[in-house]
Motif scaffolding. Structure first.
Motif, PDB file in Angstrom:
ATOM      1  N   GLU A   1       1.962  -5.292  -2.662  1.00 23.82           N
ATOM      2  CA  GLU A   1       2.755  -6.179  -2.868  1.00 23.82           C
ATOM      3  C   GLU A   1       1.223  -7.639  -3.794  1.00 23.82           C
ATOM      4  O   GLU A   1       1.097  -8.516  -2.367  1.00 23.82           O
ATOM      5  N   THR A   2       1.328  -8.084  -4.702  1.00 22.35           N
ATOM      6  CA  THR A   2       0.269  -8.504  -5.246  1.00 22.35           C
ATOM      7  C   THR A   2       1.626  -9.539  -5.613  1.00 22.35           C
ATOM      8  O   THR A   2       2.472  -9.555  -6.359  1.00 22.35           O
ATOM      9  N   PRO A   3       0.845 -11.410  -6.254  1.00 23.34           N
ATOM     10  CA  PRO A   3       1.031 -11.582  -7.247  1.00 23.34           C
ATOM     11  C   PRO A   3       1.458 -11.139  -8.457  1.00 23.34           C
ATOM     12  O   PRO A   3       3.259 -11.793  -8.986  1.00 23.34           O
ATOM     13  N   ILE A   4       1.109  -9.980  -8.977  1.00 25.92           N
ATOM     14  CA  ILE A   4       1.421  -9.452 -10.551  1.00 25.92           C
ATOM     15  C   ILE A   4       2.044  -8.866 -10.148  1.00 25.92           C
ATOM     16  O   ILE A   4       2.969  -8.573 -10.993  1.00 25.92           O
ATOM     17  N   ALA A   5       2.059  -7.766  -9.175  1.00 21.65           N
ATOM     18  CA  ALA A   5       2.859  -6.134  -9.329  1.00 21.65           C
ATOM     19  C   ALA A   5       2.568  -5.812  -7.820  1.00 21.65           C
ATOM     20  O   ALA A   5       1.936  -6.425  -7.465  1.00 21.65           O
ATOM     21  N   SER A   6       3.419  -4.733  -7.883  1.00 17.47           N
ATOM     22  CA  SER A   6       4.131  -3.486  -6.454  1.00 17.47           C
ATOM     23  C   SER A   6       3.717  -2.488  -6.325  1.00 17.47           C
ATOM     24  O   SER A   6       3.804  -2.063  -7.325  1.00 17.47           O
TER      25      SER A   6
ATOM     26  N   ALA B   1       6.388  -4.810 -12.185  1.00 14.71           N
ATOM     27  CA  ALA B   1       5.478  -5.751 -12.310  1.00 14.71           C
ATOM     28  C   ALA B   1       6.566  -6.528 -12.164  1.00 14.71           C
ATOM     29  O   ALA B   1       7.444  -6.797 -12.187  1.00 14.71           O
ATOM     30  N   HIS B   2       6.022  -7.952 -11.078  1.00 12.48           N
ATOM     31  CA  HIS B   2       7.091  -8.535 -10.912  1.00 12.48           C
ATOM     32  C   HIS B   2       7.309  -9.870 -12.497  1.00 12.48           C
ATOM     33  O   HIS B   2       6.547  -9.796 -13.009  1.00 12.48           O
TER      34      HIS B   2
ATOM     35  N   THR C   1       4.577   2.034  -9.655  1.00 12.01           N
ATOM     36  CA  THR C   1       4.123   0.794  -9.701  1.00 12.01           C
ATOM     37  C   THR C   1       5.459   0.176 -10.120  1.00 12.01           C
ATOM     38  O   THR C   1       6.545   0.657 -10.693  1.00 12.01           O
TER      39      THR C   1
END
Length: 65
Positions: free
Chosen positions: A35-40, A64-65, A62
């Protein structure tokens, strides 16, 4: 008069039971999720081996957040 259905039973060997129940199998599975600030991002892997052969499967997700 007895209306209860009659059921015949018998002994069954372990080898015959394996054939009736689907046989022997070995399997494994694993997964990874990042999990990143941009997407999982997630992925899954599955493998099952039987005397008849090997089956594998893979999934990738995938969001997106």
């Amino acid at each position: 008069m007895n209306f209860v259905p009659q059921v015949a039973t018998t002994e069954i060997s372990d080898a015959d039971l394996d054939n009736v129940s689907g046989g022997l199998a070995i399997g494994g599975s694993g997964g990874l999720c990042v999990e990143t600030p941009i997407a999982s991002v997630a992925s899954d892997l599955l493998a099952v081996a039987t005397p008849e052969g090997v089956t594998t499967g893979m999934a990738f997700h995938t969001a997106a957040h």
